[in-house]
Design an enzyme around this catalytic site. Structure first.
Site, mmCIF file in Angstrom:
data_model
loop_
_atom_site.group_PDB
_atom_site.id
_atom_site.type_symbol
_atom_site.label_atom_id
_atom_site.label_comp_id
_atom_site.label_asym_id
_atom_site.label_seq_id
_atom_site.Cartn_x
_atom_site.Cartn_y
_atom_site.Cartn_z
ATOM 1 N N ARG A 1 -20.144 -21.183 87.369
ATOM 2 C CA ARG A 1 -20.771 -20.901 86.077
ATOM 3 C C ARG A 1 -20.120 -21.781 85.008
ATOM 4 N NH1 ARG A 1 -20.111 -17.634 81.569
ATOM 5 N NH2 ARG A 1 -21.875 -16.315 81.049
ATOM 6 N N PRO A 2 -20.950 -22.452 84.180
ATOM 7 C CA PRO A 2 -20.373 -23.242 83.069
ATOM 8 C C PRO A 2 -19.504 -22.334 82.193
ATOM 9 C CG PRO A 2 -22.697 -23.738 83.334
ATOM 10 C CD PRO A 2 -22.402 -22.551 84.205
ATOM 11 N N ASN B 1 -18.618 -22.215 79.012
ATOM 12 C CA ASN B 1 -18.996 -21.800 77.658
ATOM 13 C C ASN B 1 -20.425 -21.292 77.545
ATOM 14 O OD1 ASN B 1 -16.471 -22.464 76.714
ATOM 15 N ND2 ASN B 1 -17.058 -24.545 76.181
ATOM 16 N N CYS B 2 -21.084 -21.018 78.666
ATOM 17 C CA CYS B 2 -22.457 -20.511 78.610
ATOM 18 C C CYS B 2 -22.448 -18.996 78.595
ATOM 19 C CB CYS B 2 -23.282 -20.996 79.817
ATOM 20 S SG CYS B 2 -23.782 -22.707 79.669
ATOM 21 N N LEU B 3 -23.276 -18.443 77.719
ATOM 22 C CA LEU B 3 -23.382 -16.977 77.630
ATOM 23 C C LEU B 3 -24.104 -16.425 78.834
ATOM 24 C CD1 LEU B 3 -24.431 -16.759 73.877
ATOM 25 C CD2 LEU B 3 -22.163 -16.479 74.837
#
Length: 108
Positions: free
Chosen positions: A103-104, A106-108
């Protein structure tokens, strides 16, 4: 793809081991989101897999994902609208999940 063939995933659907990924896994994950993978999708998936091999991380945010795609493929493909059409929701997060990457950050 049966449940037994699918590599282990976390509670958000991201693979625990990016190296357990293969194109069949991508097809199965995409199908969960009702995404039928076209050559345009595969182009971005291959790009992300290569990015991960080089940097050992997923693009950390949607903004940096769009920027990296723009640098690789130009303005036509390196924009939020194009990427959202391919990977609905948060493109970086959706594309990384289908590409079998973490999962990236800084992605919500």
């Amino acid at each position: 793809m049966s449940e037994q063939q699918m590599p282990h995933r976390n509670n958000e659907g991201f693979l625990e081991d990016a190296w357990a990924w293969n194109p069949s896994v991508a097809e199965a994950i995409a199908a969960e989101d009702a995404i039928d993978l076209s050559e345009n999708h595969w182009e971005i998936i291959r790009f992300l897999r290569d990015f991960y091999k080089k940097h050992e991380v997923s693009p950390p945010s949607n903004r940096l994902f769009v920027k990296a795609v723009k640098e690789a493929f130009g303005e036509e493909k390196g924009n939020s609208i194009y990427l959202m059409q391919l990977f609905p929701g948060t493109p970086a997060k959706t594309a990384c999940r289908i590409a079998g990457l973490p999962r990236p950050t800084n992605c919500l």
